[in-house]
Design an enzyme around this catalytic site. Structure first.
Site, PDB file in Angstrom:
ATOM      1  N   THR A 135       0.838  -1.199   0.000  1.00 40.15           N
ATOM      2  CA  THR A 135       0.000   0.000   0.000  1.00 40.15           C
ATOM      3  C   THR A 135       0.874   1.250   0.000  1.00 40.15           C
ATOM      4  O   THR A 135       1.914   1.282   0.657  1.00 40.15           O
ATOM      5  CB  THR A 135      -0.905  -0.003   1.247  1.00 40.15           C
ATOM      6  OG1 THR A 135      -1.776  -1.138   1.183  1.00 40.15           O
ATOM      7  CG2 THR A 135      -1.731   1.272   1.338  1.00 40.15           C
ATOM      8  N   GLY A 136       0.429   2.262  -0.749  1.00 42.80           N
ATOM      9  CA  GLY A 136       1.149   3.535  -0.755  1.00 42.80           C
ATOM     10  C   GLY A 136       1.512   3.967  -2.160  1.00 42.80           C
ATOM     11  O   GLY A 136       1.241   3.265  -3.146  1.00 42.80           O
ATOM     12  N   ASP A 162       8.760   3.371   4.617  1.00 35.88           N
ATOM     13  CA  ASP A 162       9.034   4.739   5.049  1.00 35.88           C
ATOM     14  C   ASP A 162      10.507   4.912   5.406  1.00 35.88           C
ATOM     15  O   ASP A 162      11.069   5.988   5.231  1.00 35.88           O
ATOM     16  CB  ASP A 162       8.132   5.097   6.229  1.00 35.88           C
ATOM     17  CG  ASP A 162       6.663   5.029   5.846  1.00 35.88           C
ATOM     18  OD1 ASP A 162       6.271   5.743   4.904  1.00 35.88           O
ATOM     19  OD2 ASP A 162       5.913   4.243   6.451  1.00 35.88           O
ATOM     20  N   GLU A 176      -0.295  -5.319   5.893  1.00 39.59           N
ATOM     21  CA  GLU A 176       0.984  -5.454   5.190  1.00 39.59           C
ATOM     22  C   GLU A 176       1.859  -6.506   5.869  1.00 39.59           C
ATOM     23  O   GLU A 176       2.481  -7.341   5.208  1.00 39.59           O
ATOM     24  CB  GLU A 176       1.706  -4.103   5.169  1.00 39.59           C
ATOM     25  CG  GLU A 176       1.051  -3.073   4.267  1.00 39.59           C
ATOM     26  CD  GLU A 176       1.651  -1.688   4.391  1.00 39.59           C
ATOM     27  OE1 GLU A 176       1.409  -0.865   3.490  1.00 39.59           O
ATOM     28  OE2 GLU A 176       2.355  -1.424   5.389  1.00 39.59           O
TER      29      GLU A 176
END
Length: 223
Positions: free
Chosen positions: A32-33, A88, A107
């Site tokens: 995701t992202g 991140d 995740e």
């Protein structure tokens, strides 16, 4: 290269890496992202080469379906060769901080099932020590204050992420000002706090492969 171009480059590199290993029965785990979205867009051009995908969030499932890629529930899948997701932060041992998009629990579950976890990121995400990026913790709502007090005892500065609910109906606490020198230990300590669902450290199960977008091209790091 812009950050978007770096994301597109690593997304394409991930597709190039997995494509020769896929067949018509293969199911791919997808994170995701923004970087994972680039991967979905690149993967969609080859959707005839594999069966479908498992999504780590509702947003990812919607994007996959928009491309016509079948999305399977993880419980119906017996084997997942690859999981591809962004991060991140990553250290040189491929321990990660994830969860800026609040999808960390799903995740982490999909990553745990996959045989190979491929992390894709731009070069700015590689750091000597994890923790400059606030560490997300998914928390059962009624435990918010208790968990925050325990996180202070671990040396962190917990901040409630206002207005955010996870796909599981829980809240996020972001832990600031942590210099994470032992990510495996800290991941276990935080997960042992009553009321914590999981935290954004991916150290007990780190990435197997990091594809890092740089101005000189995509670099490959392994554990």
């Amino acid at each position: 290269m812009t950050q978007d171009q770096l994301k597109q480059a690593v997304a394409q590199a991930a597709v190039d890496f997995i494509l020769p290993k896929l067949d018509d029965k293969s199911i791919v785990g997808v994170g995701t992202g923004s970087t994972a979205n680039c991967f979905i867009d690149a993967l969609a051009k080859h959707k005839a080469a594999f069966d479908g995908a498992v999504a780590s969030s509702q947003a990812t499932a919607a994007r996959l379906k928009a491309h016509g890629i079948p999305v399977y529930e993880l419980n119906t899948v017996s084997d997942l060769e690859f999981y591809v997701d962004g991060a991140d932060e990553s250290d040189e041992h491929l321990n990660l901080i994830k969860g800026g998009g609040a999808a960390l629990t799903r995740e982490k579950i999909v990553a745990a099932v996959a045989n190979t976890f491929i992390c894709i990121a731009d070069g700015s995400k590689l750091v000597p020590v994890l923790g400059a990026f606030p560490l997300p913790v998914e928390v059962i709502p009624m435990a918010r204050s208790h968990v925050a007090r325990q996180l202070v005892k671990l040396g962190g500065d917990p901040v409630y992420r206002e207005g955010v609910l996870t796909d599981n109906g829980n809240i996020i606490i972001d832990v600031h000002n942590m210099s994470i020198t032992n990510p495996v230990e800290l991941e276990a300590q935080i997960n042992a706090i009553v009321g914590v669902v999981t935290n954004g450290l991916f150290a007990a199960r780190p990435a197997d492969l990091l594809l890092l977008g740089t101005a000189e091209g995509v670099k490959t790091l392994t554990r």
